[in-house]
Write an enzyme that holds these catalytic residues in place. Structure first.
Site, PDB file in Angstrom:
ATOM      1  N   LEU A   1       0.649 -14.351 -35.678  1.00 55.02           N
ATOM      2  CA  LEU A   1       0.045 -14.299 -34.345  1.00 55.02           C
ATOM      3  C   LEU A   1      -0.651 -15.606 -34.033  1.00 55.02           C
ATOM      4  CD1 LEU A   1      -1.780 -10.866 -34.337  1.00 55.02           C
ATOM      5  CD2 LEU A   1       0.044 -11.563 -32.812  1.00 55.02           C
ATOM      6  N   GLY A   2      -1.223 -16.216 -35.055  1.00 50.85           N
ATOM      7  CA  GLY A   2      -1.969 -17.444 -34.832  1.00 50.85           C
ATOM      8  C   GLY A   2      -2.465 -17.975 -36.159  1.00 50.85           C
TER       9      GLY A   2
ATOM     10  N   GLY B   1      -5.810 -20.006 -37.872  1.00 50.77           N
ATOM     11  CA  GLY B   1      -7.163 -20.516 -37.659  1.00 50.77           C
ATOM     12  C   GLY B   1      -7.590 -21.316 -38.866  1.00 50.77           C
TER      13      GLY B   1
ATOM     14  N   PHE C   1      -9.231 -20.442 -41.282  1.00 51.16           N
ATOM     15  CA  PHE C   1      -9.231 -19.683 -42.527  1.00 51.16           C
ATOM     16  C   PHE C   1      -7.832 -19.362 -43.033  1.00 51.16           C
ATOM     17  CE2 PHE C   1     -13.287 -18.542 -40.524  1.00 51.16           C
ATOM     18  CZ  PHE C   1     -14.137 -19.015 -41.503  1.00 51.16           C
TER      19      PHE C   1
ATOM     20  N   ASP D   1     -19.861 -18.825 -36.692  1.00 47.50           N
ATOM     21  CA  ASP D   1     -18.704 -19.519 -36.127  1.00 47.50           C
ATOM     22  C   ASP D   1     -18.335 -18.944 -34.763  1.00 47.50           C
ATOM     23  OD1 ASP D   1     -16.852 -21.493 -36.046  1.00 47.50           O
ATOM     24  OD2 ASP D   1     -15.449 -20.576 -37.440  1.00 47.50           O
TER      25      ASP D   1
END
Ligand SMILES: *[C@@H]1O[C@H](CO)[C@@H](O)[C@H](O)[C@H]1NC(C)=O
Ligand SMILES: *[C@@H]1O[C@H](CO)[C@@H](O)[C@H](O)[C@H]1NC(C)=O
Ligand SMILES: *[C@@H]1O[C@H](CO)[C@@H](O)[C@H](O)[C@H]1NC(C)=O
Ligand SMILES: *[C@@H]1O[C@H](CO)[C@@H](O)[C@H](O)[C@H]1NC(C)=O
Length: 681
Positions: A357-358, A360, A362, A479
């Site tokens: 999905l994406g 980041g 992490f 964050d």
């Protein structure tokens, strides 16, 4: 008498609909029942399983399959003739025995079912050297071509989809791919043997052709792969034939159509994936009986294949079992919400790239459906870090799993495997705020209204309040940023990734403080205390506020120099008395100026350099809700970078007003300046 009246009524009724034409709307979930509704030619045949096989993997052949009846394609009785809108969807499958196959197939709309002059190889069974490019062909096609033909057709990719108008040299083309909801483009191979669904829609009114493809079982992506403006009037005649063509050349593959729906009145019916015939066999097992030579050696081949298959199956099973096996340490059992790795592996189809999905800071986030509950989830895979800190972190994560708040993304579970940590979150249908806010693609862009933006900010603040004050222990998010704000179906905002930053801190050497956060959202004190606090969260929230109101990122490298840093720019505009200049142009006209101004000032108040003077989240919420008013003579405190002597000064080059406040308070950071917001509201 009665029947005469009825007939009259019927005639009257008909005359109300001046533009009627016979509509065609059909669906084949497999072709077993197709009978003579389809006209086949060349190498095309129907398999006993009900698949439409356009070519097998013989070299140099071509095949056609057309819907037998002609279909009206022009709206009659209009002063200016207009193409009917049409819509089709189908499932194709290309199987290649050798390493590289060829050539491809097309969905074609042609004035005749015969296609005289059609040729093999690059011509895809659609056109040929004698007529390619001739405007009297009356042929429209969408090609699925898996061979790159550079010289003749100027193709740049061996795996593409293209729009063909009277010519196999495409007018528009794209590498085979689909867009995720997060708008990232995922490429895949047409000839990999996996069934692929295609959707082709043409709107005769605005003349937009949309072509979308995705490997099964990915649902129809909302953004089309190709959106092409084209007037089909010169191509179409009053009645046209719709169908498929395909060819092989020196390179060969088997080309199949598994299901097909078409409509020239509205959307084509959805293909029912549960009713499809068995997909074609993967290559390697089908071609045995074809040639005499092989038939002689058939028995020994079968025996060898069987033995190999069994060996392969057994080792695959053992390998799979080893791969999915887990070693669960005792302490892991003490924490609730632990999910088996096997389930997460299945849910994400083995952490397949197409399910991402994406990505980041992490690691990757995958979409998945949990096998037991059939629930759609987002799975975050965090790799290779925090070797020592895992245990403490899991303890913390599983306690965060007990948090429930309407503005926090719910953690459904977790799983640790070797050095990987997997966190399972509820699935958020509208993706992340930054994807929505900064989507520059005109077609898929959704512009958030002021009201929606304000609601999102209120939601985030309320989630943050829960973390800071309302839960059983205080949690600092660390964050906060637009990519960590996720949006549900009614654009209700939820804060994600809370507590995650701790993972990095647990793992590192206590003597060297490792600051976690995102550039542009980090409060200045973080760079010297290294300690995240609720005030540094408020700072980041302030940046988020500015970002949402101004519709741009905290640091935008291609902005003019004085607008590079969002905070600095907003503050400068405020000092110069034209604060409203910074408001996102998309909302500037529709919103309540006083309210926007108040929210902008609130953003500035949250972003003050000195942690102690920032408001608490509780106060922020009171300001946002209007239950408390920002004081008219607000004093804002910003560091003056003039005498700052370390690298961070570049990131925070703020000076504001002139009154020198307290050199003593912050001796190592030079001058602290205080300025007041322009009085009144
Ligand atoms: C179509 O033509 C008729 C007669 O020529 C004219 O009265 C009418 O306004 C035209 N309609 C359009 C939409 O151009
Ligand atoms: C195009 O096709 C038409 C009809 O088949 C033919 O008469 C004409 O010569 C062709 N034009 C070219 C340039 O080949
Ligand atoms: C070939 O394609 C490139 C871009 O893909 C284009 O710039 C070029 O004009 C094309 N050449 C011809 C002869 O069509
Ligand atoms: C075609 O586009 C027009 C204008 O954008 C729109 O009003 C219409 O609903 C569309 N038709 C179809 C069939 O999608």
């Amino acid at each position: 008498m009665i029947s005469q009246a009825a007939a009259l009524q019927f005639i009257l009724l008909l005359s109300y609909f001046p533009f009627h034409y016979s509509s065609e709307d059909f669906i084949f979930n497999g072709f077993k029942q197709a009978g003579n509704q389809l006209t086949l030619a060349g190498s095309t045949k129907m398999t006993t399983d009900g698949l439409l096989q356009l070519t097998d993997d013989t070299t140099g052949i071509l095949g056609h399959a057309f819907f037998s009846s002609p279909i009206p394609m022009i709206i009659p009785n209009k002063n200016v003739s207009e193409v009917i809108s049409f819509s089709t969807s189908f499932i194709l499958d290309i199987l290649t025995v050798n390493k590289a196959g060829g050539h491809g197939l097309t969905f074609a709309i042609a004035s005749s079912k015969q296609l005289p002059g059609a040729d093999v190889a690059d011509y895809l069974g659609l056109l040929g050297p004698s007529n390619n490019g001739n405007i009297s062909n009356h042929i429209f096609a969408v090609e699925f071509d898996h061979v790159k033909t550079t010289v003749l057709l100027n193709e740049t990719n061996a795996n593409h989809v293209g729009v063909d108008l009277n010519s196999v040299k495409s007018d528009a083309s794209q590498n085979a791919a689909y867009y995720t909801n997060q708008n990232s483009k995922v490429e895949f191979q047409l000839e990999s043997g996996q069934p692929i669904q295609a959707w082709i829609n043409y709107n005769g009114t605005n003349k937009m052709l949309d072509i979308t493809i995705a490997p099964i079982p990915i649902p129809k992506p909302s953004r089309a792969l190709i959106s092409y403006h084209v007037d089909l009037i010169p191509i179409f005649e009053k009645e046209m034939y719709v169908g498929f063509t395909s060819s092989t050349g020196k390179l060969a593959s088997s080309h199949y159509i598994i299901a097909w729906s078409f409509s020239n009145e509205g959307l084509a019916q959805a293909i029912d994936l549960s009713q499809l015939p068995k997909f074609p066999h993967p290559p390697g097992t089908i071609t045995v009986s074809r040639s005499e030579v092989i038939r002689i050696g058939l028995l020994s081949t079968v025996v060898t294949l069987t033995v190999l298959a069994i060996l392969f199956g057994v080792s695959l099973y053992l390998w799979q079992r080893a791969k999915l096996a887990e070693t669960i340490e005792d302490w892991e059992r003490e924490h609730p919400h632990r999910l088996p790795y096997k389930d997460l592996y299945r849910a994400t189809k083995g952490f397949k790239e197409t399910e991402i999905l994406g990505t980041g800071g992490f690691g990757h986030v995958y979409k998945g459906v949990l096998p037991k509950t059939k629930e759609m989830v987002a799975i975050k895979k965090i790799s290779n870090n925090a070797r020592q800190g895992m245990r403490e972190f899991v303890a913390e994560i599983s306690s965060l799993g007990r948090m429930k708040h309407r503005n926090l993304v719910e953690l459904r579970g977790w799983c640790k495997r070797n050095q990987d940590l997997l966190l399972v979150y509820e699935f958020m249908t509208n993706g992340s705020l930054d994807a929505l806010l900064f989507n520059r693609n005109k077609e898929t862009r959704i512009i958030l209204t002021w009201e929606q933006r304000l609601n999102i900010l209120k939601g985030v603040a309320s989630g943050l309040l829960y973390l800071h004050e309302e839960w059983e222990q205080q949690v600092v998010h660390r964050d906060i940023k637009s990519s960590n704000v996720l949006l549900g179906p009614d654009l209700n905002a939820k804060l994600g990734d809370f507590g995650l930053a701790r993972l990095y801190e647990h793992g590192t050497n206590p003597h060297t403080t490792h600051v976690v956060g995102t550039l542009g959202y980090m409060a200045p004190e973080l760079s010297y205390t290294g300690k995240a606090t609720t005030s540094s969260d408020v700072f980041a929230f302030g940046m988020l506020v500015l970002e949402v109101v101004c519709g741009r990122r905290p640091i935008e490298n291609d902005a003019p120099t004085d607008e590079l840093n969002l905070l600095e720019w907003v503050r400068d505009c405020e000092v110069q008395g034209h604060l409203m200049k910074v408001v996102d142009l998309c909302i500037a006209n529709e919103c309540d100026n006083q309210e926007v101004e108040m929210v902008l000032k609130l953003g500035l108040v949250c972003c003050q350099s000195i942690a102690e003077v920032r408001p608490s989240v509780r106060q922020v919420i009171q300001y946002l809700n209007g239950t408390e008013q920002l004081p008219d003579d607000l004093k804002l405190v910003y560091l003056n970078p003039g005498s700052m002597s370390f690298a961070a000064q570049k990131s925070f080059p703020w000076s504001y007003g002139s009154a020198d406040l307290s050199r003593q308070l912050f001796p190592s950071y030079g001058t602290v300046s205080v300025g007041s917001l322009q009085g009144g509201r």
